[in-house]
Design an enzyme around this catalytic site. Sequence first.
Site, short mmCIF file in Angstrom:
data_model
loop_
_atom_site.label_atom_id
_atom_site.label_comp_id
_atom_site.label_asym_id
_atom_site.label_seq_id
_atom_site.Cartn_x
_atom_site.Cartn_y
_atom_site.Cartn_z
NE ARG A 1 -4.26 4.45 11.49
CZ ARG A 1 -4.58 3.60 10.53
NH1 ARG A 1 -3.61 3.02 9.83
NH2 ARG A 1 -5.84 3.32 10.27
CG ASP B 1 1.36 -0.59 8.67
OD1 ASP B 1 1.44 0.56 9.18
OD2 ASP B 1 0.59 -0.86 7.74
CG ASP C 1 -1.12 2.64 4.07
OD1 ASP C 1 -2.00 3.41 4.51
OD2 ASP C 1 -1.12 1.43 4.33
CG ASP D 1 -1.94 -1.10 1.19
OD1 ASP D 1 -2.32 -1.52 0.07
OD2 ASP D 1 -2.35 -1.56 2.26
#
Length: 372
Positions: free
Chosen positions: A254, A202, A198, A174
Amino acid sequence: MASKEFLLLAFLFVLHGATTNVHGDNIIDRCWRRQPNWAANRQRLAVCSVGFAGKMRQNRGPGVIAYMVTDPGDDPVRPRPGTLRYGATVLAGKVWITFQRGMHIRLAQPLFVKSFTAIDGRGADVHIAGGAGIMLYQVNNVIIQGLHIHDCRSQSAGQVVVPGGAVQLAGGMDGDAIRLVSSTKVWIDHNTLSRCEDGLLDVTVGSTDVTVSNNWFFNHDKVMLLGHDDGHAADRRMRVTVAFNRFGPNVNQRMPRIRHGYAHVVNNLYDGWGHYAIGGSMGPSVKSQGNMFVASGPDNKKVTRRMPAGGKDWDWASIGDSFQNGAFFKQTGSRVRPNYNKHQAFVAASANEVRLLTKDAGALSCSAGSAC
């Protein structure tokens, strides 16, 4: 008598200077940055990590291959010796990767890093930019240090070599800078990350025992995701330490966003946020300790966000944090300790020291022969 008192005071002053952090370095940096021979003893870095990753001792020793990147090119199917992909994916055994010089690397497909690999950008200005990012898929004992990773873009599915040498069709990423999938014992330290399509980092699909330290995250929307999705219960075992990082300027949300697992967020500098700083869903546990939160505007002073609204029984604790410009942290539940073992444990500093502890966050400018 006065002379003896003077000598005693002088001795105590010297002792104080030897045992306190007079340079403002955090516990990780103190372990190696003051050593002028750091470039000749790069593997010392492996015993400097703290937090859930623990010491990275499996990444050092006489059996580790020293590999130098000399070629910034990238062939995702048949990587040439001298390229980053050859050392990180194809070369068998434990590998410590360095760079001959500064370079810009545009990855044509995600870089699949194998287990027992250290990517060490110290001493070179290394940028991974304009293409795919770094993928850690079902691997362990990986160090990523000293890189500039930015402007990563999503990729169409394509052929790519994976650890073990097989070539397979990789689904398009992504546009993440670094993604962990089902990986353990990973240390992400002193990288500069920004402007990817993105996320910047992660940690997903059962990944755990991860330390994210001394990084600089800026100019980005969704910075760090811990936990794959609300339905992935395996992430309940996820444990991540987020320490000594700088978030901002120009970050939205985030930092991190946690699902299911546990995050120890300690001694980070938050230089403003748009939507929220720390968020979560599915009942994660958060220990926020000794951070400095600097709100950036009248409408975004709240540090936390629980999704969906509620989470009254979640264990979210703020311990010794500093709040500026009206920032505030909504606590719920009880304090949950990280329960570090002796290889992971470290003492959190006061929030008043955070600006010093994070002043060198991001990729460092180091020269061989002098302290970094």
